[in-house]
Design a protein around this motif. Structure first.
Motif, mmCIF file in Angstrom:
data_model
loop_
_atom_site.group_PDB
_atom_site.id
_atom_site.type_symbol
_atom_site.label_atom_id
_atom_site.label_comp_id
_atom_site.label_asym_id
_atom_site.label_seq_id
_atom_site.Cartn_x
_atom_site.Cartn_y
_atom_site.Cartn_z
ATOM 1 N N VAL A 93 0.822 -1.208 -0.108
ATOM 2 C CA VAL A 93 0.106 -0.078 -0.128
ATOM 3 C C VAL A 93 0.983 1.274 -0.053
ATOM 4 N N GLY A 94 1.934 1.337 0.964
ATOM 5 C CA GLY A 94 2.546 2.330 1.067
ATOM 6 C C GLY A 94 3.328 2.715 -0.461
ATOM 7 N N TYR A 95 4.106 1.755 -0.995
ATOM 8 C CA TYR A 95 4.943 2.091 -2.075
ATOM 9 C C TYR A 95 3.872 2.367 -3.236
ATOM 10 N N ASN A 96 2.469 1.755 -3.176
ATOM 11 C CA ASN A 96 1.782 2.098 -4.523
ATOM 12 C C ASN A 96 1.678 3.402 -4.280
ATOM 13 N N LEU A 97 1.187 3.877 -3.117
ATOM 14 C CA LEU A 97 0.874 5.535 -3.029
ATOM 15 C C LEU A 97 2.217 6.394 -3.345
ATOM 16 N N ALA A 98 3.238 5.770 -2.827
ATOM 17 C CA ALA A 98 4.422 6.725 -3.121
ATOM 18 C C ALA A 98 4.629 6.753 -4.841
ATOM 19 N N LYS A 99 4.598 5.594 -5.535
ATOM 20 C CA LYS A 99 4.728 5.503 -6.951
ATOM 21 C C LYS A 99 3.913 6.352 -7.622
ATOM 22 N N ILE A 138 7.305 14.062 -2.359
ATOM 23 C CA ILE A 138 6.794 13.049 -1.279
ATOM 24 C C ILE A 138 7.976 12.760 -0.410
ATOM 25 N N ASP A 139 7.814 12.247 0.759
ATOM 26 C CA ASP A 139 8.714 11.580 1.649
ATOM 27 C C ASP A 139 8.206 10.236 1.891
ATOM 28 N N TYR A 140 8.935 9.284 1.951
ATOM 29 C CA TYR A 140 8.206 7.851 2.019
ATOM 30 C C TYR A 140 8.901 7.023 3.070
ATOM 31 N N ILE A 141 8.373 6.736 4.188
ATOM 32 C CA ILE A 141 8.946 5.968 5.321
ATOM 33 C C ILE A 141 8.222 4.542 5.486
ATOM 34 N N SER A 142 9.167 3.516 5.571
ATOM 35 C CA SER A 142 8.812 2.105 5.626
ATOM 36 C C SER A 142 9.656 1.378 6.190
ATOM 37 N N LEU A 143 9.404 -0.055 6.290
ATOM 38 C CA LEU A 143 10.309 -0.990 6.940
ATOM 39 C C LEU A 143 10.351 -2.141 5.970
ATOM 40 N N ILE A 144 11.468 -2.667 5.839
ATOM 41 C CA ILE A 144 11.884 -4.132 5.091
ATOM 42 C C ILE A 144 12.605 -4.931 5.642
ATOM 43 N N GLY A 145 13.212 -5.938 5.022
ATOM 44 C CA GLY A 145 14.187 -6.693 5.512
ATOM 45 C C GLY A 145 15.419 -6.456 5.000
ATOM 46 N N PHE A 187 13.364 1.076 -6.169
ATOM 47 C CA PHE A 187 13.319 2.465 -5.983
ATOM 48 C C PHE A 187 14.125 3.130 -6.474
ATOM 49 N N GLU A 188 15.574 2.938 -6.663
ATOM 50 C CA GLU A 188 16.487 3.547 -7.174
ATOM 51 C C GLU A 188 16.117 3.723 -8.609
ATOM 52 N N GLU A 189 15.703 2.809 -9.364
ATOM 53 C CA GLU A 189 15.396 2.713 -10.916
ATOM 54 C C GLU A 189 14.434 3.574 -10.980
ATOM 55 N N GLU A 190 13.276 3.624 -10.111
ATOM 56 C CA GLU A 190 12.175 4.719 -10.462
ATOM 57 C C GLU A 190 12.605 6.003 -9.837
ATOM 58 N N GLY A 191 13.496 6.203 -9.415
ATOM 59 C CA GLY A 191 13.753 7.832 -8.977
ATOM 60 C C GLY A 191 12.888 7.874 -7.587
ATOM 61 N N LEU A 192 12.694 6.762 -6.887
ATOM 62 C CA LEU A 192 12.134 7.156 -5.416
ATOM 63 C C LEU A 192 13.436 7.060 -4.508
ATOM 64 N N SER A 193 13.383 7.784 -3.566
ATOM 65 C CA SER A 193 14.405 7.769 -2.374
ATOM 66 C C SER A 193 14.031 6.776 -1.420
ATOM 67 N N THR A 194 15.455 6.068 -1.168
ATOM 68 C CA THR A 194 15.342 5.154 -0.027
ATOM 69 C C THR A 194 15.853 5.436 1.258
#
Length: 302
Positions: A42-48, A57-64, A76-83
């Motif tokens: 959900v969060g990624y879909n909104l960010a994209k 936007i700024d996007y905060i999330s948790l992954i492994g 994220f890097e390929e799509e120009g979204l900040s990690t």
């Protein structure tokens, strides 16, 4: 442009096209190009979607810190979204499997791993919230502490509780209580949507409510204007998969509302945006850029 802060789930989504529901048993199938894996959530879909529309936007999330997590960061890097604000503190990155048929019906299986037991560093949120005009706090546990903080700072809080059937739902109640903009689906509502809106107004006084009605469109409710009306759906192209329709409706509404603070126009554009999006396979595909959306919106409203 005013900034939007998103807090939400990022996962790896695998979609599988099937002949239809119910799914009969057989030991093996070969659905050539019917199985696809992508970054979603959900969060990624909104960010994209918001980035595609042109929102800042700024996007905060948790992954492994696993192979799936590395795939997330690479995407994220390929799509120009900040990690910069994606923290790899989970034991494993969440994953989902979605079965869908040619009619657009879908069944979702989501494995959240240990994300519901983890917290996001509040000092990062405290830094980012100062620059934001709208907080998209999706209903994942690590977003929960940010509800009260956002309210105390007089920020507009937008959230989507998806399928809901009880005002006293233990998991979603505080998200509903703090939301200024509240989205949900009509799928499990225990009463007609207009009656449900009245209950939400009586309980929480929510200013803006949107209830997704699937192929019928969406119900928009504005408390200040005592307005409750269904905004009908539009058809922009054929339906492939309805998964992610609610996320696209939500993201486009937030983008448009952040620009003009006009919920009536925002919902009409969001319905066009969502209609086009469900012509794609994955929940994270099929998003229009703002110029494309405006052109399609004008064409449909001549």
């Amino acid at each position: 442009m005013k900034k939007i802060l998103i807090s939400g789930l990022t996962n790896i989504e695998t979609t599988l096209q099937i002949k239809g529901f119910p799914l009969d048993y057989n030991p093996i199938n070969y659905p050539f190009f019917g199985v696809n894996s992508r970054v979603s959530g959900v969060g990624y879909n909104l960010a994209k979607a918001l980035k595609k529309l042109g929102s800042e936007i700024d996007y905060i999330s948790l992954i492994g810190a696993d192979l799936a997590g590395k795939s997330v960061k690479m995407t994220f890097e390929e799509e120009g979204l900040s990690t910069d604000y994606i923290i790899d503190s989970l034991e494993a990155t969440p994953q989902s499997v979605i079965l869908y048929d040619k009619e657009g019906r879908r069944q979702i299986h989501t494995d959240l791993k240990d994300i519901q037991d983890r917290v996001y560093p509040e000092e990062i949120f405290d830094k980012l919230v100062k620059k934001a005009s709208i907080l998209c706090l999706t209903n994942i546990n690590f977003s929960r502490p940010f509800l009260k903080k956002g309210c105390e700072l007089n920020k507009v809080i937008a959230t989507d509780v998806h399928t809901i059937e009880d005002l006293n739902d233990e998991y979603n109640r505080d998200f509903m209580e703090y939301a200024d903009i509240l989205f949900m689906s009509d799928e499990l509502l225990p009463m007609p949507p207009k009656q449900w809106v009245q209950k939400l107004w009586d309980e929480f006084g929510t200013e803006i409510i949107v209830i997704g009605l699937g192929s019928k469109g969406a119900l928009l409710a504005i408390k200040e204007d005592d307005f409750i009306e269904v905004i009908p759906a539009v058809k922009t192209r054929g339906v492939v998969n309805t998964v992610g329709a609610g996320d696209s409706l939500f993201s486009c509404f937030v983008h448009c509302y952040n620009k003009e603070a006009n919920p009536y126009k925002a919902i009409k554009k969001a319905i066009v945006f969502a209609s086009y999006k469900i012509g794609a396979t994955s929940a994270s595909e099929g998003f229009l850029a703002e110029e494309e959306l405006n052109q399609l919106y004008k064409k449909l409203n001549k």
